[in-house]
Design a protein around this motif. Structure first.
Motif, PDB file in Angstrom:
ATOM      1  N   THR A  77       7.166  -9.564  11.032  1.00 53.68           N
ATOM      2  CA  THR A  77       6.360  -9.906  10.010  1.00 53.68           C
ATOM      3  C   THR A  77       5.061 -10.948  10.884  1.00 53.68           C
ATOM      4  OG1 THR A  77       7.809 -10.189   8.581  1.00 53.68           O
ATOM      5  CG2 THR A  77       5.901 -11.301   8.016  1.00 53.68           C
ATOM      6  N   LEU A  78       5.657 -11.577  11.810  1.00 56.58           N
ATOM      7  CA  LEU A  78       4.486 -12.373  12.545  1.00 56.58           C
ATOM      8  C   LEU A  78       3.503 -11.551  13.329  1.00 56.58           C
ATOM      9  CD1 LEU A  78       6.427 -15.424  13.798  1.00 56.58           C
ATOM     10  CD2 LEU A  78       4.663 -15.383  11.879  1.00 56.58           C
ATOM     11  N   GLY A  79       4.207 -10.450  13.738  1.00 52.63           N
ATOM     12  CA  GLY A  79       3.556  -9.499  14.706  1.00 52.63           C
ATOM     13  C   GLY A  79       2.393  -8.758  13.725  1.00 52.63           C
ATOM     14  N   SER A  80       2.663  -8.184  12.651  1.00 49.11           N
ATOM     15  CA  SER A  80       1.848  -7.653  11.683  1.00 49.11           C
ATOM     16  C   SER A  80       0.800  -8.539  11.447  1.00 49.11           C
ATOM     17  CB  SER A  80       2.529  -6.934  10.685  1.00 49.11           C
ATOM     18  OG  SER A  80       3.171  -7.767   9.744  1.00 49.11           O
ATOM     19  N   LEU A  81       1.031  -9.827  11.030  1.00 54.75           N
ATOM     20  CA  LEU A  81       0.038 -10.690  10.769  1.00 54.75           C
ATOM     21  C   LEU A  81      -0.986 -11.031  11.765  1.00 54.75           C
ATOM     22  CD1 LEU A  81       2.068 -13.474   8.577  1.00 54.75           C
ATOM     23  CD2 LEU A  81       0.618 -11.817   7.630  1.00 54.75           C
ATOM     24  N   ARG A  82      -0.331 -11.145  12.846  1.00 53.71           N
ATOM     25  CA  ARG A  82      -1.225 -11.328  14.179  1.00 53.71           C
ATOM     26  C   ARG A  82      -2.339 -10.269  14.491  1.00 53.71           C
ATOM     27  NH1 ARG A  82      -1.220 -10.722  20.024  1.00 53.71           N
ATOM     28  NH2 ARG A  82      -2.287 -12.434  20.700  1.00 53.71           N
ATOM     29  N   LEU A  83      -1.742  -9.086  14.012  1.00 52.02           N
ATOM     30  CA  LEU A  83      -2.540  -7.926  14.294  1.00 52.02           C
ATOM     31  C   LEU A  83      -3.898  -7.784  13.060  1.00 52.02           C
ATOM     32  CD1 LEU A  83      -0.229  -4.850  15.125  1.00 52.02           C
ATOM     33  CD2 LEU A  83      -2.041  -5.994  16.558  1.00 52.02           C
ATOM     34  N   ARG A  84      -3.223  -8.206  11.904  1.00 49.11           N
ATOM     35  CA  ARG A  84      -4.320  -8.260  10.764  1.00 49.11           C
ATOM     36  C   ARG A  84      -5.319  -9.400  11.052  1.00 49.11           C
ATOM     37  NH1 ARG A  84      -0.550  -7.663   5.777  1.00 49.11           N
ATOM     38  NH2 ARG A  84      -0.067  -5.409   5.842  1.00 49.11           N
ATOM     39  N   TYR A  85      -4.900 -10.486  11.778  1.00 44.38           N
ATOM     40  CA  TYR A  85      -5.728 -11.841  12.271  1.00 44.38           C
ATOM     41  C   TYR A  85      -6.747 -11.442  13.094  1.00 44.38           C
ATOM     42  CZ  TYR A  85      -7.019 -16.226  13.920  1.00 44.38           C
ATOM     43  OH  TYR A  85      -7.674 -17.566  14.425  1.00 44.38           O
ATOM     44  N   LEU A  86      -6.026 -10.542  14.074  1.00 41.44           N
ATOM     45  CA  LEU A  86      -7.180 -10.203  15.246  1.00 41.44           C
ATOM     46  C   LEU A  86      -8.507  -9.001  14.745  1.00 41.44           C
ATOM     47  CD1 LEU A  86      -4.847  -9.814  18.254  1.00 41.44           C
ATOM     48  CD2 LEU A  86      -6.472 -11.693  17.826  1.00 41.44           C
TER      49      LEU A  86
END
Length: 196
Positions: free
Chosen positions: A36-45
């Motif tokens: 979940t954190l990885g997908s949020l990080r990708l969206r943030y970037l």
């Protein structure tokens, strides 16, 4: 006897909670959180750089607002001590309606009104000095005179009436302004108030 039963219930609830915690697969939970954190990080970037800078600032602001204590709505605000009210006899009619007769004092405590007609070149300070009124009272009156400035804009022929208290201090000052009158009166705390 009741105490023992209560303790047993608490112990059995604590044991059930421990068994439930032991039954959780922590590695699977950790993997879910990481994905979940990885997908949020990708969206943030993928966000524009301005948004990337604003999100942490807003997060910090929210945290600060959550930490700052708010006032208790049930707490009663401190109320000032009640002021003492003094009854005053005030004639609210205009000076032209009242006529120029001065009523004599009916009791020793009641003082008579003194009238003064503004002459050419008179200032309010000159009027106060010529009638032995306190200049500190004049300063207090000027502070509360209001936007229309009736004290600062006196003119020739204008009628001023004043009344002294038992201590020979200014108690009431009345200025005629056309068909109206503006009245200043001493408050119980020693200051002055204004009518209308």
């Amino acid at each position: 006897m009741n105490r023992r039963k209560r303790q047993r219930v608490k112990e059995s609830t604590g044991k059930q909670l421990l068994e439930q915690l032991k039954g959780i697969d922590w590695r699977a939970q950790k993997a879910k959180v990481q994905s979940t954190l990885g997908s949020l990080r990708l969206r943030y970037l993928e966000l524009p750089s301005l948004h990337q800078k604003l999100i942490p600032a807003i997060a910090v602001l929210l945290i600060v607002l959550l930490v700052i204590p708010t006032p208790d709505p049930e707490a009663t605000p401190a109320q000032p001590a009640p002021t003492q009210r003094v009854e005053l006899d005030i004639d609210t009619r205009g000076l032209s309606e009242q006529g120029s007769t001065v009523v004599s004092a009916s009791s020793p405590n009641e003082q008579v009104w003194t009238e003064y007609v503004i002459q050419d070149g008179d200032t309010l300070a000159k009027v106060f000095r010529s009638n032995d009124l306190s200049v500190s009272d004049l300063n207090a009156l000027v502070k509360i005179e209001g936007i229309d400035k009736p004290l600062s804009r006196i003119r020739k022929g204008q009628l001023i009436r004043f009344k002294l208290d038992a201590n020979d201090q200014l108690d009431i000052l009345q200025l005629e302004r056309g068909s109206e009158a503006v009245m200043f009166f001493r408050l119980s705390d020693g200051g002055f108030g204004r009518s209308k």
